[in-house]
Design an enzyme around this catalytic site. Structure first.
Site, mmCIF file in Angstrom:
data_model
loop_
_atom_site.group_PDB
_atom_site.id
_atom_site.type_symbol
_atom_site.label_atom_id
_atom_site.label_comp_id
_atom_site.label_asym_id
_atom_site.label_seq_id
_atom_site.Cartn_x
_atom_site.Cartn_y
_atom_site.Cartn_z
ATOM 1 N N TYR A 141 0.635 -1.191 -0.048
ATOM 2 C CA TYR A 141 0.031 -0.025 -0.104
ATOM 3 C C TYR A 141 0.839 1.239 0.043
ATOM 4 O O TYR A 141 0.346 2.382 -0.491
ATOM 5 C CB TYR A 141 -0.889 0.072 1.131
ATOM 6 N N LYS A 189 3.854 -15.061 3.499
ATOM 7 C CA LYS A 189 4.047 -16.040 1.976
ATOM 8 C C LYS A 189 5.615 -16.413 1.963
ATOM 9 O O LYS A 189 6.100 -15.940 0.969
ATOM 10 C CB LYS A 189 3.409 -15.159 0.804
ATOM 11 N N ASP A 221 -2.310 -18.646 1.662
ATOM 12 C CA ASP A 221 -3.145 -19.443 0.808
ATOM 13 C C ASP A 221 -3.837 -20.483 1.604
ATOM 14 O O ASP A 221 -5.095 -20.645 1.630
ATOM 15 C CB ASP A 221 -2.908 -20.063 -0.280
ATOM 16 N N ASP A 245 -6.054 -7.352 4.978
ATOM 17 C CA ASP A 245 -7.158 -6.554 4.167
ATOM 18 C C ASP A 245 -8.024 -7.800 3.770
ATOM 19 O O ASP A 245 -9.304 -7.832 3.671
ATOM 20 C CB ASP A 245 -6.800 -5.663 3.120
ATOM 21 N N ASP A 249 -12.033 -9.436 5.184
ATOM 22 C CA ASP A 249 -13.247 -9.651 4.756
ATOM 23 C C ASP A 249 -13.715 -11.126 4.720
ATOM 24 O O ASP A 249 -14.934 -11.261 4.742
ATOM 25 C CB ASP A 249 -12.944 -8.950 3.098
HETATM 26 C C1 IPM Z 1 -10.162 -1.427 4.324
HETATM 27 C C2 IPM Z 1 -10.509 -1.193 2.932
HETATM 28 C C3 IPM Z 1 -9.513 -0.171 2.728
HETATM 29 C C4 IPM Z 1 -8.014 -0.989 2.736
HETATM 30 C C5 IPM Z 1 -9.402 0.467 1.214
HETATM 31 C C6 IPM Z 1 -10.979 1.165 1.244
HETATM 32 C C7 IPM Z 1 -8.432 1.377 0.856
HETATM 33 O O1 IPM Z 1 -10.574 -2.219 2.168
HETATM 34 O O2 IPM Z 1 -10.216 -0.882 5.417
HETATM 35 O O3 IPM Z 1 -10.227 -2.846 4.547
HETATM 36 O O4 IPM Z 1 -7.781 -1.527 1.702
HETATM 37 O O5 IPM Z 1 -7.427 -0.710 3.546
HETATM 38 MG MG MG Z 2 -10.559 -4.017 3.137
#
Ligand code: IPM
Ligand code: MG
Length: 368
Positions: A141, A189, A221, A245, A249
């Site tokens: 990032y 990884k 993975d 990240d 999710d």
């Molecule tokens: C998160 C989001 C952010 C990230 C995006 C919106 C830049 O996905 O906070 O998880 O990737 O960190």
């Molecule tokens: Mg995210």
């Protein structure tokens, strides 16, 4: 206690769920005799539209002076075709970096009434309780600015980490494990990436300082698979920025909806930025149907981590649990025989649960 809170509603559903956060904070203020002062500022697409930049200087200054920051969400199709420096996401990444918020804590714990709301089998997810500790200000990032070469046919993104950036987040992982069940899963990884080899070396070195914590190494993975097949085998996961990240999710599926997940981005002195894990959801923005519970639970994390208001934080978590037990849910969730309501309605139910003494004291804090 008197606390100064900067509010950054941002884009899409961010503005709607911020209203829920304010209502909950005002309720806590009057129930517990605190005073919270709100300072609202622009970030993301909203800031691009109004100030020509995703992170105005005023916003940064206000955040630097604040006791804590609450953020809604950033992003939306409207800005997809804008040049890289004018992407809403730059605002969020910029504020994380400028404030040095290197530790992103993402608790993933299902509420009992939502056990069946996950597409995964109840017997697989029952009892899962994970804390993801994600590095937040380094890695892919924040490497050298990305480049397109050769008429756009070659692209370069750089993964950059300094040893001390890895050390501090790995320490945070070990310390978090100590406050929970003493198990740390380090995700990397290391069979491919040099950065992951260094990461693994540091975890092994540090494990001597935390002999009471059991360490497990998993390749990312394999970790992705195990999160779905054996979620109860995890306690604390520590990992670098991009892996964290993605895995957070994925882990949200255990709780029934991404809309339920709160997060805290903190540094060592307690200053923190709190936001739900979900994004700006442009498809449902403005319809009054977004799930504000991830945001409301982020308020609880703010009270706990930045203001040391443990009782207030756990009252919010209990009020959310009670609301789900009463069968209320937003569109993203499904509770068998439950009552689907909108953002405002579900917020009001949480607030009502907070103000009545009906909140059961037998339900212990959801996030510790
Ligand atoms: C998160 C989001 C952010 C990230 C995006 C919106 C830049 O996905 O906070 O998880 O990737 O960190
Ligand atoms: Mg995210």
């Amino acid at each position: 206690m008197n606390k100064q809170i900067v509010l950054l509603p941002g884009d899409g559903v961010g503005t709607e769920i911020m209203e829920s956060a304010k209502l909950v904070l005002n309720t806590i203020a009057s129930e517990f005799d605190h005073s919270f002062t709100f300072y609202q500022h622009a970030i993301g697409g909203d800031a691009i539209d109004n100030y020509g930049t995703p992170l105005p200087e005023d916003t940064v200054k206000a955040c630097q002076l604040a006791d804590a920051i609450l953020l809604g969400a950033v992003g939306g199709e409207k800005w997809d075709s804008f040049p890289g420096h004018l992407r809403p996401e730059k605002g969020l990444l910029g504020i994380r970096k400028k404030l040095g918020l290197f530790a992103n804590l993402r608790p993933v714990k299902g509420f009992a009434p939502l056990l069946h709301a996950s597409p995964l089998k109840e017997e697989v997810i029952k009892g899962s309780d994970i804390l993801i500790v994600r590095e937040l200000t380094g890695g892919l990032y924040f490497g050298k600015p990305s480049e397109r070469r050769d008429n756009g046919n070659i692209v370069v993104d750089t993964l950059y980490y300094q040893r001390n950036e890895m050390e501090r987040i790995i320490d945070k992982g070990f310390q978090s494990a100590r406050l929970r069940n003493n198990k740390l899963t380090s995700v990397d990884k290391a069979n491919v990436l040099e950065s992951s080899k260094m990461w693994r070396e540091i975890v092994n070195e540090k494990s001597n300082e935390y002999p009471d914590v059991t360490v497990e190494h998993l390749l990312v993975d394999a970790a992705a698979m195990k999160l779905i097949t054996h979620p109860t085998s995890f306690d604390v996961i520590v990992t670098e920025n991009l892996f964290g990240d993605i895995l957070s999710d994925e882990a949200s599926v255990l709780t029934g909806s991404l809309g339920m997940l709160p997060s805290a981005s903190v540094r060592s002195d307690g200053v923190g930025l709190y936001e739900p894990v979900h994004g700006s959801a442009p498809d449902i923005a403005g319809k009054g149907i977004a799930n504000p519970l991830g945001m409301i639970l982020s308020v609880a994390l703010m009270l706990r981590f930045s203001f040391e208001m443990e009782e207030e934080a756990s009252e919010i978590e209990k009020a959310v649990n009670e609301c789900l037990e009463q069968g209320y849910h937003t569109l993203d969730l499904n509770i068998k025989g439950g009552k689907q309501v909108g953002t405002k309605e579900i917020t009001e139910i949480v607030v009502e649960n907070l103000t009545t003494k009906s909140v059961s004291n037998s339900i212990c804090s959801m996030y510790v």
